[in-house]
Design an enzyme around this catalytic site. Structure first.
Site, PDB file in Angstrom:
ATOM      1  N   SER A 248     -46.694   5.545  25.297  1.00  0.00           N
ATOM      2  CA  SER A 248     -48.074   5.734  24.841  1.00  0.00           C
ATOM      3  C   SER A 248     -48.725   4.419  24.434  1.00  0.00           C
ATOM      4  O   SER A 248     -49.953   4.291  24.468  1.00  0.00           O
ATOM      5  CB  SER A 248     -48.121   6.718  23.665  1.00  0.00           C
TER       6      SER A 248
ATOM      7  N   ASP B  68     -50.292   7.607  10.745  1.00  0.00           N
ATOM      8  CA  ASP B  68     -49.720   7.034  11.958  1.00  0.00           C
ATOM      9  C   ASP B  68     -49.736   5.498  11.878  1.00  0.00           C
ATOM     10  O   ASP B  68     -50.777   4.865  12.054  1.00  0.00           O
ATOM     11  CB  ASP B  68     -50.519   7.507  13.177  1.00  0.00           C
TER      12      ASP B  68
ATOM     13  N   HIS C 214     -49.250   3.821  16.345  1.00  0.00           N
ATOM     14  CA  HIS C 214     -50.309   3.620  17.328  1.00  0.00           C
ATOM     15  C   HIS C 214     -51.444   2.775  16.734  1.00  0.00           C
ATOM     16  O   HIS C 214     -51.498   2.548  15.531  1.00  0.00           O
ATOM     17  CB  HIS C 214     -50.837   4.974  17.822  1.00  0.00           C
TER      18      HIS C 214
END
Length: 366
Positions: A105, A336, A339
């Site tokens: 990702s 998070d 990311h």
């Protein structure tokens, strides 16, 4: 497709390459990966309105982040300058070609950033579209955005490990649900090798939680290697990948990069993680973490002797715990710290990719 040379127009060169001086080295001699973050008030060139390919969950400003300080920093290599990201120049060079990002990702985030940077100054946004009409999701194994006016595609292949994951050979212990075949690349590799620029990454899934904890173990040929450590398995998988590049990719046509691992910043408990409150980079002098993934990558490429360029964004990203998604996302309660916001740090990975392509002086980048 033949390699095209000599397409770099002089009028574009004046806009792209930094002016050299007696005190600063030229781009060709520049270590673009060693430097520091310095304040810069230049505005971002895109947002979710101008670029629908910036993933909604990573569009921190749209998701309520109250500050924009994390966008006001510029990477400054020591003793030299890097070129601005010149979208016009890149679109011209990529005419009729393919550039593909392959990885997890984090690779998808860089792919999204690259598209957004390239289309920022395009008036007819409808001329840029996903080839199959797909929306960007974590489950899509393949995405390709076409720039129809310039006749090229920017592709993404989801491959968190680069090697194949599949059912284990029988008989196998019940705890083994899947295996990573360390000596076999993803089945989609036949589609990768035809691209003109390849940017790989893998690293974040080589952890206990992403392997053993979910019943995923390592396999060589038909044998399950229960005692193999994650670091050894990672090294073996990278060796398989690098050998494939050397033997299968037409390196007279294709430029191959491996973007190094960018550290996450999970310090603190889930309610009070440090990345949630940071608004500026960590000073270089205070960061002393070792990066074993990066050393393994360098070792493997040296051992295989493959002409692969390491896009080393590890240290520059380590300083940027202020640029994470944190809690400025959608539909998640967990902070998070892995990311990254878009726009944000991934735009600088692509600035360095552009500089590295110019440094290589091969193909259309000559």
């Amino acid at each position: 497709m033949p390699v095209r040379k000599g397409t770099f127009r002089s009028d574009v060169a004046d806009k792209v390459l930094p002016k050299s001086s007696n005190s600063r080295r030229s781009l060709a001699a520049c270590d673009i990966y060693t430097g520091t973050w310095i304040p810069d008030n230049t505005s971002s060139v895109y947002n979710s309105t101008t670029c629908p390919y910036a993933e909604a969950g990573f569009s921190c400003q749209d998701n309520g982040r109250p500050d924009s300080d994390y966008l006001k920093w510029r990477w400054q290599p020591t003793g030299c300058d890097i070129p601005k990201f010149n979208a016009e120049d890149i679109r011209q060079r990529l005419r009729g070609l393919r550039i593909a990002f392959v990885g997890d990702s984090m690779g998808r985030t860089q792919w999204e950033s690259f598209i957004c940077l390239l289309m920022a100054d395009i008036r007819n946004k409808s001329s840029v579209y996903e080839v199959h009409g797909n929306t960007i999701t974590k489950q899509r194994p393949y995405l390709a955005v076409r720039f129809s006016a310039s006749n090229f595609t920017v592709e993404y292949y989801r491959s968190p490990y680069l090697v194949q994951e599949g059912p284990p050979p029988k008989p196998a212990p019940k705890r083994i649900k899947t295996t990573l075949k360390l000596d076999k690349l993803e089945i989609a590799e036949s589609r990768w090798m035809q691209a003109d620029v390849l940017v790989f990454n893998t690293g974040h899934w080589w952890t206990t939680s992403k392997t053993f904890a979910r019943g995923c173990y390592f396999q060589l040929d038909k044998s399950i290697k229960l005692g193999l450590s994650i670091e050894s398995a990672y090294r073996t998988a990278l060796s398989t990948w690098a050998s494939w590049v050397k033997m299968k990719v037409d390196l007279s046509k294709t430029q191959v990069f491996f973007r190094s691992y960018e550290p996450a910043h999970w310090e603190g408990n889930w309610r009070n993680r440090l990345c949630k409150s940071e608004t500026k980079p960590v000073p270089n002098t205070s960061y002393t973490e070792d990066f074993p993934h990066l050393q393994v990558l360098h070792d493997v490429i040296q051992e295989v002797a493959a002409p692969i360029t390491v896009l080393n964004i590890t240290s520059m990203s380590a300083y940027r715990r202020d640029s994470h998604v944190a809690n400025w996302t959608r539909g998640r309660n967990v902070v998070d710290c892995g990311h990254w916001c878009l726009p944000g740090l991934p735009d600088w990975w692509n600035r360095l990719l552009y500089a590295a392509l110019l440094q290589k002086r091969a193909g259309v980048w000559a």
